[in-house]
Enzyme design. Structure first.
Site, PDB file in Angstrom:
ATOM      1  N   TYR A 109      -2.204  -1.410  10.188  1.00 42.29           N
ATOM      2  CA  TYR A 109      -2.211  -1.676   8.750  1.00 42.29           C
ATOM      3  C   TYR A 109      -0.912  -1.199   8.109  1.00 42.29           C
ATOM      4  CZ  TYR A 109      -3.845  -1.491   3.868  1.00 42.29           C
ATOM      5  OH  TYR A 109      -3.981  -1.650   2.512  1.00 42.29           O
ATOM      6  N   SER A 161       0.837  -1.195   0.000  1.00 43.21           N
ATOM      7  CA  SER A 161       0.000   0.000   0.000  1.00 43.21           C
ATOM      8  C   SER A 161       0.870   1.242   0.000  1.00 43.21           C
ATOM      9  CB  SER A 161      -0.906   0.018   1.241  1.00 43.21           C
ATOM     10  OG  SER A 161      -1.503   1.288   1.435  1.00 43.21           O
TER      11      SER A 161
END
Length: 250
Positions: free
Chosen positions: A157, A144
């Site tokens: 995350y 990401s």
């Protein structure tokens, strides 16, 4: 001839969103796609139907990537039934949001269990088959943009996705001599059910203004990057992080 004809690909978290787009793109290029899912069998069946609609073939495999024993058993079954494994796409992930001060231990653990340990479990279990695939072995990890920029309210995350980049480079060094390439694809803001449900309309509009290409990404944009890395054109590319973010991070 389609670029991935005759190859077997496993896509974790393939029932919707980016995972579905990747599965469809792999099938369209001739790969036989194993679609992993955890709970939503109906969505996984929709992915299989979408693969079939573009002339591909897909089979479903239910297992939890965070449970090592389930992964090991599933990969053995896949290799036995499909005759091998050539491409692994570690896409399964969960987003856990909340500020660090009020974060719960369970949220931290869940994020790392799925996003990081799941990637490790699947790669470790798939490596023997990928080694037998010789120069066709491909590992592609979905990380990401937040792994490089950070993201307020997403510490678990971000930590997991940043670690996935580290694993990508480590595995690339470990297995380059055996013909396996290992790369990561790093999406920016991609239009999926998950991002749409979490981002208010005003924040979405602000974000689009910050993206040089002036639009949010599509799951198909990420899938196109995966197809490149999975195919013969990327045979001399390993240890890389391919950013798909419209210029949001350069």
């Amino acid at each position: 001839m389609r670029s991935l004809e005759g190859r077997v690909a496993l896509v974790t978290g393939g029932s919707r969103g980016i995972g579905r787009a990747i599965a469809v793109a792999l099938g369209e290029q001739g790969a036989r796609v194993v679609v992993n899912y955890t709970a939503n069998e109906a969505a996984a069946n929709e992915t299989a139907a979408a693969v079939a609609a573009v002339g591909g073939t897909a089979v479903l495999k239910r297992f939890d990537v965070s449970v090592a024993a389930e992964v090991e058993a599933a990969v053995k079954e896949i290799v036995a039934s499909e005759g091998g494994l050539h491409i692994l796409v570690n896409n399964a992930g969960v987003a856990v949001n909340g500020l660090t001060l009020t974060a719960k231990d369970a949220d931290w653990k869940r994020s790392l269990d799925v996003n990081l340990t799941g990637t490790f479990n699947c790669t470790r279990s798939a490596l023997r088959a990928l080694l037998k695939a010789k120069d066709m072995g491909r590992i592609i990890n979905i990380t990401s943009i937040t792994a490089e920029t950070g993201s307020a309210g997403q510490a678990p995350y971000v930590a997991a996705k940043a670690a996935v980049i580290g694993l990508t480079k480590t595995w690339a060094r470990e297995y380059a001599s055996r013909g396996i390439t290992v790369n990561a694809v790093s999406p920016g803001y991609i239009d999926t059910d998950m991002t749409n449900s979490e981002l208010p309309a005003d924040r979405r509009a602000e974000l689009i203004k910050a993206i040089p290409l002036g639009r949010v990404g599509r799951p198909e944009d990420v899938a196109a990057a995966v197809i490149y890395l999975a195919g013969p054109s990327a045979s001399y590319v390993t240890g890389e992080v391919l950013r798909v973010n419209g210029g949001l991070l350069m």
